[in-house]
Scaffold this active site. Structure first.
Site, mmCIF file in Angstrom:
data_model
loop_
_atom_site.group_PDB
_atom_site.id
_atom_site.type_symbol
_atom_site.label_atom_id
_atom_site.label_comp_id
_atom_site.label_asym_id
_atom_site.label_seq_id
_atom_site.Cartn_x
_atom_site.Cartn_y
_atom_site.Cartn_z
ATOM 1 C CB ALA A 154 -1.328 -0.079 1.072
ATOM 2 C CE1 TYR A 155 5.914 5.055 2.278
ATOM 3 C CE2 TYR A 155 7.827 3.629 1.795
ATOM 4 C CZ TYR A 155 7.167 4.681 2.121
ATOM 5 O OH TYR A 155 8.851 5.740 1.711
#
Length: 250
Positions: A154-155
């Site tokens: 996600a990052y």
């Protein structure tokens, strides 16, 4: 006289780590630095004190990012202390703490709110304050170009979106001779990474082995790259993604 004397800079997430390194370097180069922090006012004041002790000028402004209206509130705090801007460094960011199969919607949304949405609207509202010939530097990550740590998916996605924003915004602001670039660190020795980097010699050696240069990066090494992009020497560089991973992607 420093190369940035007479300039005003805002560095988000500047109370510690890479952001503090950037703020201190820009201060040494002569810029007046707005040191942004989310929650740690004491750490931000330490950064300000370090800049002033080195002969520079700085002030702290607090605003938690990732919440509605965060960009407008941050700029209101900035306007109370400064008039106009020359350098915007979007450094503040957070990482997801859970892998693909475990991350929930709330955490996913917050990762994008802080790493992607906040820089977008800080730049959008900041553009009217940014003087012609100014600089925007977005701090990305090597993980947006290589799946070295897939648990941070996600990052990495949020930072990849920031990379696209960097590229496209360079065309939007180019007519004003404002450059927009991204700097992508690899593993850096900061307090955020201290838990695993300093978990023993094996952990440090494993991190260092990822770099072609055989080491772990420091905030100062990333700050030097940002300082170049903020200087007049980089006036013909825009829309670029600068690999500052120490060769971790080679």
């Amino acid at each position: 006289m420093g190369v940035l004397t007479g300039k005003t800079a805002l560095v988000t997430g500047a109370s510690r780590g890479i952001g503090r390194g950037i703020a201190e370097r820009l201060g040494r180069d002569g810029a007046r630095v707005a040191v942004h922090y989310g929650t740690n006012e004491a750490a931000a004041k330490e950064t300000v004190a370090a800049i002033e002790a080195a002969g520079g000028e700085a002030f702290a402004i607090g605003q938690e990012l990732g919440a509605p209206g965060d960009a407008a509130a941050l700029w209101a705090a900035f306007d109370a202390r400064a008039e106009g801007l020359d350098i915007l460094v979007n450094n503040a960011g957070i990482a997801a703490t859970r892998p693909f199969g475990a991350i929930g919607e709330e955490e996913f949304d917050r990762v994008f709110a802080v790493n992607t949405k906040a820089p977008f609207f800080l730049a959008q509202l900041g553009a009217e304050r940014l003087r012609d010939g100014g600089r925007i530097v977005n701090v990305s990550t090597g993980l947006s170009r290589a799946a070295l740590m897939p648990d941070l998916i996600a990052y990495s996605m949020a930072k990849a979106a920031l990379d696209v924003f960097t590229r496209d915004l360079s065309k939007v602001l180019g007519p004003r001779r404002i450059t927009v670039n991204a700097v992508a660190p690899g593993i850096v020795d900061t307090d955020i990474n201290a838990g695993w980097l300093r978990g023993g010699e094996e952990a440090w050696a494993g991190a260092a082995a990822m770099s072609a240069l055989g080491g772990v990066g420091t905030p100062a090494e990333i700050a030097d790259v940002v300082a170049f992009l903020a200087s007049d020497d980089a006036r013909w560089v825009t829309g670029a993604w600068i690999d500052a991973t120490g060769g971790s992607l080679t």
